[in-house]
Design a protein around this motif. Structure first.
Motif, mmCIF file in Angstrom:
data_model
loop_
_atom_site.group_PDB
_atom_site.id
_atom_site.type_symbol
_atom_site.label_atom_id
_atom_site.label_comp_id
_atom_site.label_asym_id
_atom_site.label_seq_id
_atom_site.Cartn_x
_atom_site.Cartn_y
_atom_site.Cartn_z
ATOM 1 N N ASN A 346 0.968 -1.254 -0.041
ATOM 2 C CA ASN A 346 0.088 0.050 -0.177
ATOM 3 C C ASN A 346 0.775 1.282 -0.007
ATOM 4 N N VAL A 347 1.320 1.595 -1.096
ATOM 5 C CA VAL A 347 2.437 2.685 -1.426
ATOM 6 C C VAL A 347 1.552 3.992 -1.123
ATOM 7 N N ASN A 348 1.701 4.760 -0.056
ATOM 8 C CA ASN A 348 1.083 5.957 0.226
ATOM 9 C C ASN A 348 1.953 6.866 0.733
ATOM 10 N N HIS A 349 1.405 8.325 0.671
ATOM 11 C CA HIS A 349 2.149 9.126 1.099
ATOM 12 C C HIS A 349 2.602 9.484 2.560
ATOM 13 N N HIS A 350 1.578 8.581 3.229
ATOM 14 C CA HIS A 350 1.898 8.454 4.832
ATOM 15 C C HIS A 350 2.414 7.340 5.018
ATOM 16 N N GLU A 351 3.279 7.201 5.899
ATOM 17 C CA GLU A 351 4.021 6.047 6.099
ATOM 18 C C GLU A 351 3.095 5.054 7.138
ATOM 19 N N SER A 352 2.410 5.732 7.970
ATOM 20 C CA SER A 352 1.538 4.979 8.820
ATOM 21 C C SER A 352 0.598 4.018 8.219
#
Length: 605
Positions: A346-352
């Motif tokens: 789940n590549v996302n701008h938010h690491e969480s």
């Protein structure tokens, strides 16, 4: 599966397409090579539209844009002219590479000629640039009189892992090469591939500011658990995560700040390079990584690595590192026997929101681990973060000349019949003979190997008379290094015939770094004209203050000092790796080599 140079061929084929230099897909007007007309056969209008769509997928500040040669001329080349087109360390005024890295266009590198194809530079190039007002000129006004540029065609400033993934996918779609820049601190400009999509990592997260972990406090579900498991097996008590855009400056300052933020039972020390701008999270590490002499007991930069996080050339976001290891005689650290990795589902701008899972088509992790640590910056993917081991902090000392004894030796040369040239040759031979034993055959001097290994330097350091400070030691060397020198001098086969034993015995002394550590001493130098060592005279002469204003103070205040600065072109030079056995088996030859042979005009040792 066929393997080449320890790397699976399956992976190499992908890397060649996405990362190596491809020069046939970006078209431009011949009179202005970065006035881009088409990319990969697509008209610039279409590319502009696709860049707009790409900018909607990445963070706002990623700011993907076409490169402009005039920006390079006005924001980069201008400062080389201002400094007189000199070598590194010779620019006047000196413009720090810190400032060059932050120029808006993101195209600058520390060496002017790396912007030209084949690093071409001659008197004609110098004349054109010197006679042009680089602050206002348009590049197409002088392009015909200069060598072809090899700058990137598209520039970006990723802030997140998702930014990097989207940029790599865009490059693959358009068959563009990718270049990755941490600081541009590369003499040959390897961080700026011609006609590429440049990922300038200067805005990537500064992980080392908040990601230092003492392993005794790390839980099994922590992001740092794997790194700490390996660090503990190596006898190290802490780890730090370093972002792909960080330089040595941030690493030294952030670890140093953590040490004194609260009362600590233990303080820590990173292994990193000497210049603040060199990329602790980029090319310095990926090229191997040399420090200031700690290599002899800690290994080089790649030996500090516990875990890597990257975006591979196919766009996958991965993290990997050793999961099994075994003690082996002759190895500094346990030998890696198994490397494993995970893919972010789940590549996302938010690491969480990232989700680490097993990869569907796993890379050959062992080969990738081997290749990345020393295979060169940007060669096998984009490095996003690295877990480094940290070492217990010991006070830093330097071995230096005793100015009182040297002044007395100089006076004897000038006022008596003692042959100064002969005395200097004898002194250099003594120093080379002693130093070879202390560093590589310490038992000959009654020194234990673990004591010897705490001292070193990134260069040979065999020039007794031409340098002020050479060898760096962790822990006070007065009762080891300095004492061994005093005992060596009277027995030296190179002792001069003149009765100078006492003066030569006292020619070497030691002192503690001002600030106690390498990083803190190098930061203090940008704040005030401080002495090199604690206990030295705090009174600074006018000439010393002037030198500080022209050199140390040109570094941004409170940052690790940038001694070198810019470099118009790189002259001929050489380096050598000499086997320790050569020193041990042919010592007389090497003593003579370092004491009397010139390795460059006018330079010995």
């Amino acid at each position: 599966m066929m393997k080449v140079q320890g790397v699976a061929m399956r992976f190499l084929l992908v890397a060649v397409v996405a990362v190596s230099s491809i020069t046939t897909y970006v078209c431009a007007d011949a009179s202005n090579p970065l006035d881009v007309r088409s990319v990969s056969g697509n008209p610039v209008a279409q590319i502009q539209k696709e860049l707009q769509e790409l900018n909607e997928q990445v963070t706002y500040a990623c700011d993907v844009q076409l490169a402009n040669a005039t920006d390079w001329l006005q924001q980069c080349a201008y400062y080389f002219k201002l400094g007189g087109f000199q070598h590194e360390g010779g620019m006047s005024p000196k413009y720090s590479t810190y400032y060059l890295k932050d120029e808006e266009c993101g195209l600058c590198t520390m060496t002017l000629t790396s912007a030209f194809k084949n690093m071409m530079y001659d008197k004609d190039v110098f004349t054109v640039l010197n006679e042009t007002d680089l602050a206002t000129a348009q590049y197409d006004e002088i392009n015909a009189d200069l060598p072809p540029l090899k700058l990137p065609s598209i520039v970006s400033f990723p802030h997140t892992a998702k930014d990097v993934v989207e940029l790599v996918k865009f490059a693959n779609k358009h068959e563009l090469p990718v270049s990755v820049k941490n600081s541009g601190h590369s003499y040959s400009g390897q961080s700026s591939v011609g006609n590429s999509l440049l990922l300038n990592m200067r805005s990537y997260p500064e992980y080392s500011k908040k990601n230092l972990f003492e392993c005794k406090d790390v839980s099994e579900d922590s992001h740092a658990a794997g790194a700490c498991k390996l660090a503990t097996a190596r006898g190290k008590g802490a780890v730090v995560r370093v972002g792909g855009g960080e330089g040595n400056d941030k690493l030294y300052r952030n670890v140093g700040s953590w040490n004194y933020k609260l009362p600590r039972d233990q303080k820590y020390d990173p292994f990193a390079g000497a210049e603040g701008m060199i990329g602790a999270g980029g090319g310095w590490l990926l090229g191997g990584g040399l420090g200031m002499g700690q290599e002899r007991s800690w290994g080089v930069g790649v030996d500090q690595v516990l875990e890597l996080e990257m975006v591979l050339p196919d766009g996958r976001h991965v993290r990997f590192g050793p999961t099994e290891w075994a003690e082996k005689e002759g190895f500094l650290y346990p030998q890696t026997t198994k490397v494993e990795g995970l893919c972010n589902a789940n590549v996302n701008h938010h690491e969480s929101l990232w989700q680490w899972e097993s990869c569907e088509d796993e890379p050959v992790w062992e080969d990738l681990w081997f290749a990345v640590r020393g295979g060169g910056g940007g060669t096998f993917g984009v490095l996003l973060s690295t877990y480094y081991q940290l070492h217990d902090l010991e006070p830093y000392y330097t071995i230096k000349k005793n100015s009182t004894a040297f002044d007395a030796l100089t006076a004897i040369c000038e006022d008596t019949e003692v042959d100064c040239a002969s005395l200097e040759d004898s002194g250099k031979s003594m120093w080379a003979d002693f130093l070879i034993d202390y560093l590589w055959n310490p038992s000959a001097l009654g020194i234990e190997a673990n004591v010897s290994l705490k001292c070193g330097y990134s260069n040979a350091a065999f020039d007794l008379f031409g340098s002020t400070n050479w060898i760096t030691c962790r822990g006070d060397p007065h009762d080891t290094f300095v004492k061994a020198w005093k005992e060596y001098v009277p027995t030296s086969p190179y002792l001069p015939s003149a009765n100078l034993t006492d003066l030569l015995s006292n020619a070497i002394t030691s002192c503690k770094f001002f600030g106690g550590s390498f990083g803190r001493q190098r930061v203090l130098a940008t704040v005030a004209a401080t002495p090199y060592c604690e206990g030295e005279d705090l009174v600074v002469s006018p000439s010393e203050l002037e030198g500080a204003e022209q050199n140390q103070f040109t570094t941004p205040m409170g940052h690790l000092v940038d001694y070198g600065g810019l470099n118009a072109f790189w002259p001929y030079a050489w380096s050598a790796m000499i086997p320790v056995a050569a020193f041990q088996n042919e010592k007389d030859y090497w003593v003579d080599f370092f004491a009397t042979k010139e390795f460059a005009p006018g330079k010995k040792g």
